[in-house]
Design a protein around this motif. Structure first.
Motif, PDB file in Angstrom:
ATOM      1  N   SER A 173       0.829  -1.200   0.000  1.00 27.84           N
ATOM      2  CA  SER A 173       0.000   0.000   0.000  1.00 27.84           C
ATOM      3  C   SER A 173       0.867   1.255   0.000  1.00 27.84           C
ATOM      4  O   SER A 173       2.046   1.218   0.389  1.00 27.84           O
ATOM      5  CB  SER A 173      -0.911   0.015   1.224  1.00 27.84           C
ATOM      6  N   VAL A 174       0.274   2.362  -0.444  1.00 31.95           N
ATOM      7  CA  VAL A 174       1.002   3.631  -0.437  1.00 31.95           C
ATOM      8  C   VAL A 174       1.406   3.991   0.988  1.00 31.95           C
ATOM      9  O   VAL A 174       2.517   4.487   1.229  1.00 31.95           O
ATOM     10  CB  VAL A 174       0.129   4.746  -1.050  1.00 31.95           C
ATOM     11  N   GLU A 175       0.530   3.725   1.949  1.00 33.45           N
ATOM     12  CA  GLU A 175       0.829   4.037   3.349  1.00 33.45           C
ATOM     13  C   GLU A 175       2.033   3.245   3.837  1.00 33.45           C
ATOM     14  O   GLU A 175       2.902   3.787   4.543  1.00 33.45           O
ATOM     15  CB  GLU A 175      -0.387   3.729   4.230  1.00 33.45           C
ATOM     16  N   LEU A 176       2.096   1.966   3.463  1.00 35.58           N
ATOM     17  CA  LEU A 176       3.234   1.130   3.857  1.00 35.58           C
ATOM     18  C   LEU A 176       4.516   1.651   3.209  1.00 35.58           C
ATOM     19  O   LEU A 176       5.557   1.759   3.864  1.00 35.58           O
ATOM     20  CB  LEU A 176       2.990  -0.321   3.444  1.00 35.58           C
ATOM     21  N   GLN A 177       4.446   1.986   1.926  1.00 31.49           N
ATOM     22  CA  GLN A 177       5.625   2.498   1.228  1.00 31.49           C
ATOM     23  C   GLN A 177       6.120   3.795   1.858  1.00 31.49           C
ATOM     24  O   GLN A 177       7.323   4.018   1.991  1.00 31.49           O
ATOM     25  CB  GLN A 177       5.303   2.716  -0.246  1.00 31.49           C
ATOM     26  N   GLN A 178       5.193   4.648   2.249  1.00 34.23           N
ATOM     27  CA  GLN A 178       5.576   5.910   2.877  1.00 34.23           C
ATOM     28  C   GLN A 178       6.239   5.676   4.230  1.00 34.23           C
ATOM     29  O   GLN A 178       7.212   6.354   4.580  1.00 34.23           O
ATOM     30  CB  GLN A 178       4.348   6.813   3.024  1.00 34.23           C
ATOM     31  N   ALA A 179       5.714   4.717   4.982  1.00 30.85           N
ATOM     32  CA  ALA A 179       6.295   4.395   6.280  1.00 30.85           C
ATOM     33  C   ALA A 179       7.728   3.883   6.122  1.00 30.85           C
ATOM     34  O   ALA A 179       8.637   4.281   6.871  1.00 30.85           O
ATOM     35  CB  ALA A 179       5.437   3.364   7.006  1.00 30.85           C
ATOM     36  N   ILE A 180       7.932   3.020   5.136  1.00 29.77           N
ATOM     37  CA  ILE A 180       9.272   2.477   4.880  1.00 29.77           C
ATOM     38  C   ILE A 180      10.219   3.574   4.409  1.00 29.77           C
ATOM     39  O   ILE A 180      11.379   3.639   4.829  1.00 29.77           O
ATOM     40  CB  ILE A 180       9.200   1.331   3.858  1.00 29.77           C
ATOM     41  N   ALA A 181       9.707   4.465   3.556  1.00 32.30           N
ATOM     42  CA  ALA A 181      10.534   5.574   3.064  1.00 32.30           C
ATOM     43  C   ALA A 181      11.017   6.443   4.219  1.00 32.30           C
ATOM     44  O   ALA A 181      12.149   6.939   4.218  1.00 32.30           O
ATOM     45  CB  ALA A 181       9.746   6.406   2.057  1.00 32.30           C
ATOM     46  N   GLY A 182      10.174   6.614   5.227  1.00 34.56           N
ATOM     47  CA  GLY A 182      10.570   7.400   6.394  1.00 34.56           C
ATOM     48  C   GLY A 182      11.665   6.722   7.199  1.00 34.56           C
ATOM     49  O   GLY A 182      12.575   7.382   7.718  1.00 34.56           O
ATOM     50  N   VAL A 183      11.605   5.391   7.277  1.00 35.44           N
ATOM     51  CA  VAL A 183      12.604   4.632   8.045  1.00 35.44           C
ATOM     52  C   VAL A 183      13.988   4.690   7.377  1.00 35.44           C
ATOM     53  O   VAL A 183      15.018   4.792   8.047  1.00 35.44           O
ATOM     54  CB  VAL A 183      12.157   3.160   8.207  1.00 35.44           C
ATOM     55  N   VAL A 184      14.006   4.646   6.039  1.00 37.94           N
ATOM     56  CA  VAL A 184      15.292   4.549   5.318  1.00 37.94           C
ATOM     57  C   VAL A 184      15.731   5.880   4.712  1.00 37.94           C
ATOM     58  O   VAL A 184      16.680   5.912   3.926  1.00 37.94           O
ATOM     59  CB  VAL A 184      15.221   3.477   4.210  1.00 37.94           C
ATOM     60  N   ALA A 185      15.073   6.955   5.060  1.00 38.89           N
ATOM     61  CA  ALA A 185      15.409   8.265   4.493  1.00 38.89           C
ATOM     62  C   ALA A 185      16.890   8.567   4.656  1.00 38.89           C
ATOM     63  O   ALA A 185      17.449   8.425   5.748  1.00 38.89           O
ATOM     64  CB  ALA A 185      14.568   9.349   5.159  1.00 38.89           C
ATOM     65  N   GLY A 186      17.531   8.979   3.564  1.00 45.43           N
ATOM     66  CA  GLY A 186      18.950   9.321   3.594  1.00 45.43           C
ATOM     67  C   GLY A 186      19.888   8.133   3.472  1.00 45.43           C
ATOM     68  O   GLY A 186      21.107   8.309   3.445  1.00 45.43           O
ATOM     69  N   LYS A 187      19.336   6.921   3.370  1.00 43.20           N
ATOM     70  CA  LYS A 187      20.164   5.725   3.254  1.00 43.20           C
ATOM     71  C   LYS A 187      20.173   5.235   1.806  1.00 43.20           C
ATOM     72  O   LYS A 187      19.267   5.541   1.039  1.00 43.20           O
ATOM     73  CB  LYS A 187      19.635   4.620   4.176  1.00 43.20           C
ATOM     74  N   PRO A 188      21.191   4.445   1.410  1.00 40.81           N
ATOM     75  CA  PRO A 188      21.265   3.941   0.031  1.00 40.81           C
ATOM     76  C   PRO A 188      20.115   2.981  -0.279  1.00 40.81           C
ATOM     77  O   PRO A 188      19.525   2.377   0.620  1.00 40.81           O
ATOM     78  CB  PRO A 188      22.608   3.199  -0.015  1.00 40.81           C
ATOM     79  N   MET A 189      19.818   2.859  -1.552  1.00 38.16           N
ATOM     80  CA  MET A 189      18.799   1.916  -2.002  1.00 38.16           C
ATOM     81  C   MET A 189      19.241   0.485  -1.697  1.00 38.16           C
ATOM     82  O   MET A 189      20.430   0.158  -1.790  1.00 38.16           O
ATOM     83  CB  MET A 189      18.580   2.099  -3.504  1.00 38.16           C
ATOM     84  N   CYS A 190      18.277  -0.364  -1.358  1.00 37.78           N
ATOM     85  CA  CYS A 190      18.595  -1.734  -0.936  1.00 37.78           C
ATOM     86  C   CYS A 190      18.592  -2.704  -2.108  1.00 37.78           C
ATOM     87  O   CYS A 190      17.708  -3.576  -2.230  1.00 37.78           O
ATOM     88  CB  CYS A 190      17.607  -2.182   0.137  1.00 37.78           C
ATOM     89  N   VAL A 191      19.574  -2.574  -2.986  1.00 37.14           N
ATOM     90  CA  VAL A 191      19.779  -3.534  -4.071  1.00 37.14           C
ATOM     91  C   VAL A 191      21.279  -3.716  -4.252  1.00 37.14           C
ATOM     92  O   VAL A 191      22.039  -2.746  -4.245  1.00 37.14           O
ATOM     93  CB  VAL A 191      19.089  -3.072  -5.375  1.00 37.14           C
ATOM     94  N   HIS A 192      21.699  -4.977  -4.390  1.00 39.57           N
ATOM     95  CA  HIS A 192      23.117  -5.320  -4.355  1.00 39.57           C
ATOM     96  C   HIS A 192      23.416  -6.401  -5.392  1.00 39.57           C
ATOM     97  O   HIS A 192      22.717  -7.418  -5.457  1.00 39.57           O
ATOM     98  CB  HIS A 192      23.462  -5.829  -2.952  1.00 39.57           C
ATOM     99  N   ALA A 193      24.433  -6.157  -6.218  1.00 41.76           N
ATOM    100  CA  ALA A 193      24.870  -7.164  -7.190  1.00 41.76           C
ATOM    101  C   ALA A 193      25.599  -8.265  -6.430  1.00 41.76           C
ATOM    102  O   ALA A 193      26.787  -8.145  -6.124  1.00 41.76           O
ATOM    103  CB  ALA A 193      25.773  -6.527  -8.232  1.00 41.76           C
ATOM    104  N   LYS A 194      24.894  -9.338  -6.140  1.00 44.31           N
ATOM    105  CA  LYS A 194      25.381 -10.351  -5.205  1.00 44.31           C
ATOM    106  C   LYS A 194      26.322 -11.366  -5.832  1.00 44.31           C
ATOM    107  O   LYS A 194      27.308 -11.785  -5.213  1.00 44.31           O
ATOM    108  CB  LYS A 194      24.186 -11.075  -4.579  1.00 44.31           C
ATOM    109  N   SER A 195      26.023 -11.794  -7.051  1.00 46.72           N
ATOM    110  CA  SER A 195      26.864 -12.829  -7.657  1.00 46.72           C
ATOM    111  C   SER A 195      26.947 -12.649  -9.163  1.00 46.72           C
ATOM    112  O   SER A 195      26.044 -12.090  -9.789  1.00 46.72           O
ATOM    113  CB  SER A 195      26.344 -14.235  -7.325  1.00 46.72           C
TER     114      SER A 195
END
Length: 215
Positions: A173-195
């Motif tokens: 939901s948009v509300e969930l996405q907004q809540a998560i955006a608030g938690v990770v504000a100012g941090k790098p995006m969570c995607v990593h070239a693993k292998s």
């Protein structure tokens, strides 16, 4: 050194990058990427809880004529919108034909981030299009955590350019996405070239490398 880079990582993506040490290796690696003989897997946190344990996202991508220079899922409606546009005004890239794009995903775990549901995925980009992982995750209603372009209130079209009604029932939901955006504000995006795995173009040795994500 820069000319020996075989490939590049996408927006804010951490992880493995291949450098060639000789021109012969560079030419060979370019050929392997061009013929899709390199397997790359990415680890990502996405918003919400994905119910499927594994699956594939098979959605063609196009340049976003409303939000250049970003990408979006191509639909018949979006293609019709390009009719009549002047190439001299918008540029050739914007009028390129849509490109088939395929991403495979596997759920690693379903987790909690600051009280909100997130899902850890292992993503395999089969086609390797520009911003493919970002658009595809957004288009199934689960944008990558920390994605300020294709995620909630981002610069690109919401939901990868799809209508809300086209998203699956388990979408975040948009509300969930907004809540998560608030938690990770100012941090790098969570995607990593693993292998990354490939056969060395010169020695013919099968090689595989891995790198752990920091999130």
């Amino acid at each position: 050194m820069d000319k020996m880079v075989v490939h590049r990582l996408g927006m804010d993506t951490s992880g493995l990058v291949v450098f060639a040490r000789t021109n012969a290796a560079l030419r060979g690696m370019n050929a392997l990427f061009r013929t899709r003989k390199v397997t790359r897997k990415y680890e990502a946190l996405v918003c919400g809880k994905i119910e499927q344990d594994a699956g594939s996202i098979d959605l063609p991508l196009m340049r976003d004529y409303e939000n250049p220079p970003f990408m979006r899922v191509s639909t018949d409606e979006h293609q019709r919108a390009l009719i009549g546009l002047d190439v001299d005004e918008v540029g050739k890239k914007l009028l390129e034909s849509p490109k088939d794009s395929l991403t495979k995903f596997e759920v690693v775990s379903r987790e909690d981030l600051g009280g909100s549901d997130v899902t850890r995925l292992l993503l395999t980009s089969i086609t390797g299009r520009t911003h493919q992982l970002n658009v595809h995750c957004a288009a199934i209603g689960h944008p990558i955590v920390g994605d300020s372009v294709y995620g909630c209130n981002g610069e690109a079209a919401a939901n990868g350019g799809l209508d809300e009604a086209d998203l699956p029932a388990d979408k975040a939901s948009v509300e969930l996405q907004q809540a998560i955006a608030g938690v990770v504000a100012g941090k790098p995006m969570c995607v990593h070239a693993k292998s990354i795995s490939f056969r060395h173009p010169v020695t013919k040795e099968d090689l595989s490398f891995e790198s752990d994500a920091s999130f």
